[in-house]
Scaffold this motif. Structure first.
Motif, PDB file in Angstrom:
ATOM      1  N   ALA A  17       2.926 -15.175 -30.993  1.00  0.00           N
ATOM      2  CA  ALA A  17       2.449 -15.507 -29.650  1.00  0.00           C
ATOM      3  C   ALA A  17       3.444 -16.387 -28.913  1.00  0.00           C
ATOM      4  O   ALA A  17       3.679 -16.214 -27.718  1.00  0.00           O
ATOM      5  N   VAL A  18       4.036 -17.349 -29.623  1.00  0.00           N
ATOM      6  CA  VAL A  18       5.015 -18.242 -29.004  1.00  0.00           C
ATOM      7  C   VAL A  18       6.276 -17.476 -28.615  1.00  0.00           C
ATOM      8  O   VAL A  18       6.849 -17.704 -27.543  1.00  0.00           O
ATOM      9  N   ALA A  19       6.698 -16.558 -29.468  1.00  0.00           N
ATOM     10  CA  ALA A  19       7.879 -15.754 -29.152  1.00  0.00           C
ATOM     11  C   ALA A  19       7.587 -14.801 -27.995  1.00  0.00           C
ATOM     12  O   ALA A  19       8.344 -14.713 -27.031  1.00  0.00           O
ATOM     13  N   ALA A  59       3.301 -27.625 -25.452  1.00  0.00           N
ATOM     14  CA  ALA A  59       3.009 -26.264 -24.990  1.00  0.00           C
ATOM     15  C   ALA A  59       2.853 -25.314 -26.167  1.00  0.00           C
ATOM     16  O   ALA A  59       1.932 -24.480 -26.208  1.00  0.00           O
ATOM     17  N   ILE A  60       3.733 -25.434 -27.157  1.00  0.00           N
ATOM     18  CA  ILE A  60       3.682 -24.560 -28.331  1.00  0.00           C
ATOM     19  C   ILE A  60       2.396 -24.783 -29.114  1.00  0.00           C
ATOM     20  O   ILE A  60       1.750 -23.835 -29.570  1.00  0.00           O
ATOM     21  N   ALA A  61       1.977 -26.050 -29.240  1.00  0.00           N
ATOM     22  CA  ALA A  61       0.744 -26.354 -29.975  1.00  0.00           C
ATOM     23  C   ALA A  61      -0.467 -25.728 -29.294  1.00  0.00           C
ATOM     24  O   ALA A  61      -1.368 -25.198 -29.962  1.00  0.00           O
ATOM     25  N   ALA A  62      -0.492 -25.779 -27.944  1.00  0.00           N
ATOM     26  CA  ALA A  62      -1.621 -25.183 -27.213  1.00  0.00           C
ATOM     27  C   ALA A  62      -1.656 -23.678 -27.405  1.00  0.00           C
ATOM     28  O   ALA A  62      -2.718 -23.089 -27.632  1.00  0.00           O
ATOM     29  N   LEU A  63      -0.497 -23.032 -27.335  1.00  0.00           N
ATOM     30  CA  LEU A  63      -0.440 -21.578 -27.510  1.00  0.00           C
ATOM     31  C   LEU A  63      -0.783 -21.181 -28.941  1.00  0.00           C
ATOM     32  O   LEU A  63      -1.461 -20.178 -29.175  1.00  0.00           O
ATOM     33  N   ARG A  79       2.486 -20.012 -18.989  1.00  0.00           N
ATOM     34  CA  ARG A  79       2.761 -20.816 -17.797  1.00  0.00           C
ATOM     35  C   ARG A  79       1.734 -21.943 -17.651  1.00  0.00           C
ATOM     36  O   ARG A  79       2.076 -23.060 -17.237  1.00  0.00           O
ATOM     37  N   VAL A  80       0.482 -21.664 -17.982  1.00  0.00           N
ATOM     38  CA  VAL A  80      -0.547 -22.708 -17.939  1.00  0.00           C
ATOM     39  C   VAL A  80      -0.238 -23.794 -18.968  1.00  0.00           C
ATOM     40  O   VAL A  80      -0.326 -24.991 -18.672  1.00  0.00           O
ATOM     41  N   ALA A  81       0.128 -23.394 -20.184  1.00  0.00           N
ATOM     42  CA  ALA A  81       0.446 -24.364 -21.235  1.00  0.00           C
ATOM     43  C   ALA A  81       1.641 -25.222 -20.848  1.00  0.00           C
ATOM     44  O   ALA A  81       1.663 -26.436 -21.106  1.00  0.00           O
ATOM     45  N   VAL A  82       2.626 -24.613 -20.218  1.00  0.00           N
ATOM     46  CA  VAL A  82       3.799 -25.360 -19.763  1.00  0.00           C
ATOM     47  C   VAL A  82       3.393 -26.391 -18.709  1.00  0.00           C
ATOM     48  O   VAL A  82       3.790 -27.561 -18.765  1.00  0.00           O
ATOM     49  N   GLY A  83       2.581 -25.969 -17.750  1.00  0.00           N
ATOM     50  CA  GLY A  83       2.133 -26.876 -16.703  1.00  0.00           C
ATOM     51  C   GLY A  83       1.312 -28.027 -17.251  1.00  0.00           C
ATOM     52  O   GLY A  83       1.468 -29.180 -16.828  1.00  0.00           O
ATOM     53  N   PRO A  92      -5.311 -25.518 -23.198  1.00  0.00           N
ATOM     54  CA  PRO A  92      -6.367 -24.532 -23.010  1.00  0.00           C
ATOM     55  C   PRO A  92      -7.433 -24.641 -24.086  1.00  0.00           C
ATOM     56  O   PRO A  92      -7.142 -24.973 -25.233  1.00  0.00           O
ATOM     57  N   VAL A  93      -8.668 -24.375 -23.703  1.00  0.00           N
ATOM     58  CA  VAL A  93      -9.781 -24.428 -24.644  1.00  0.00           C
ATOM     59  C   VAL A  93      -9.800 -23.154 -25.479  1.00  0.00           C
ATOM     60  O   VAL A  93      -9.786 -22.055 -24.938  1.00  0.00           O
ATOM     61  N   ALA A  94      -9.820 -23.289 -26.787  1.00  0.00           N
ATOM     62  CA  ALA A  94      -9.841 -22.116 -27.658  1.00  0.00           C
ATOM     63  C   ALA A  94     -11.163 -21.387 -27.505  1.00  0.00           C
ATOM     64  O   ALA A  94     -12.202 -22.007 -27.283  1.00  0.00           O
TER      65      ALA A  94
END
Length: 314
Positions: A17-19, A59-63, A79-83, A92-94
């Motif tokens: 997902a991160v890649a 950001a990576i942890a959220a994704l 883009r949301v995670a970056v912001g 983001p909420v899982a």
């Protein structure tokens, strides 16, 4: 002296997902924080200065959390995670954590909005296009319908677009209304599927109609969504708000900055929020450009217009 890369261990799903497809997600993170990401297997390696790496790790942890929860990670999520990493907001909420419908919120404001939809009888969702205020309300209502918590899901909006009226359109009532309701039908199709939407529409369990056709009705055991509410007059707003019957809830969504009425001062949305905010059972969620989850250009456009309005003092 350059710092050695930092390695973060991830599950296979999270690493993929991160890649992202063709390493597109990793490229977005690299561009945002000026870091270098590598995925040698079992995780991701981050090179860059300490602050940049720290932001990238958020950001990576959220994704990764989103992927590990079984949710698909799209470019908009990156883009949301970056912001959120930049602003310091919660990630983001899982799915399942604050989920109240067929979809999950992607920003902290969306999560707050979904929580309010579950706890209040009347919820106002205010903000620019692309923030998910209507889509999330539709998803919440569809979830209630599919769980048997309500008998009907009703979506209504004013048939006002750049001064046009229903009477100028050809065809019968359905043909006149559908052009105005297309965004709602698209959201419903995406959430419940074409076949189930057809069945429930035929049974009267899902209804989409202009506000004019709400007059004189009492809507009991229903979830009612008033979309594009900035284009209602004060009288229309009062009329539709008082349609609520026993066991019903309502979400009112709109963008106060996008009024298509000939006289913007006639809009019933801002007036309703002003007199109802703080009333028992009423909640208000205000979205901003930071909550836009469409194409990133939309967020930049909204931000530019907000800055222009602030300069003009309105």
């Amino acid at each position: 002296m350059s710092r050695p890369p930092e390695f973060i261990t991830l599950s296979d799903a999270a690493a993929r997902a991160v890649a992202g497809p063709g390493s597109r997600h990793a490229a977005l993170i690299e561009d945002a924080f000026k870091v270098l990401l590598e995925t040698p297997g079992g995780g991701v390696s981050i090179s860059g200065d300490s602050r940049a790496r720290s932001l990238a790790k958020r950001a990576i942890a959220a994704l990764a959390a989103q992927a590990d929860a079984g949710a698909e990670v799209a470019e908009a999520d990156v883009r949301v995670a970056v912001g959120q990493a930049r602003s310091g907001e919660p990630g983001p909420v899982a799915p399942g954590a604050a989920r109240r419908g067929p979809v999950s919120p992607k920003t902290a404001t969306q999560a707050q909005y979904m929580d309010m939809l579950g706890r209040h009888e009347l919820v106002f969702g205010l903000g620019p296009a692309g923030t998910g205020k209507t889509f999330l309300a539709v998803a919440h209502g569809a979830g209630m319908l599919m769980r048997g918590e309500i008998d009907r899901l009703i979506v209504t909006r004013p048939a006002v677009e750049a001064g046009e009226k229903l009477g100028f359109l050809p065809g019968d009532l359905t043909e006149k209304v559908d052009p105005y309701m297309a965004p709602v039908w698209e959201a419903l199709t995406q959430i419940v599927g074409t076949e189930q939407l057809r069945r429930r529409r035929d049974k009267g369990e899902i209804e989409v109609a202009p506000i004019a056709f709400m007059r004189g009705r009492t809507l009991s055991h229903a979830f009612i969504i008033v979309d594009e509410a900035q284009n209602t007059s004060r009288l229309q707003m009062k009329m539709v708000l008082t349609r609520m019957g026993e066991g019903s809830r309502m979400a009112v969504t709109g963008d106060p900055s996008q009024i298509d009425l000939l006289n913007a001062a006639d809009s019933g949305l801002a007036h309703a929020v002003a007199i109802l905010e703080g009333v028992e059972g009423v909640a208000v969620t205000r979205f901003s450009a930071a909550d836009v989850v469409r194409h990133p250009m939309v967020q930049r456009i909204v931000k530019a217009y907000d800055e222009d309005a602030a300069k003009r003092g309105r």
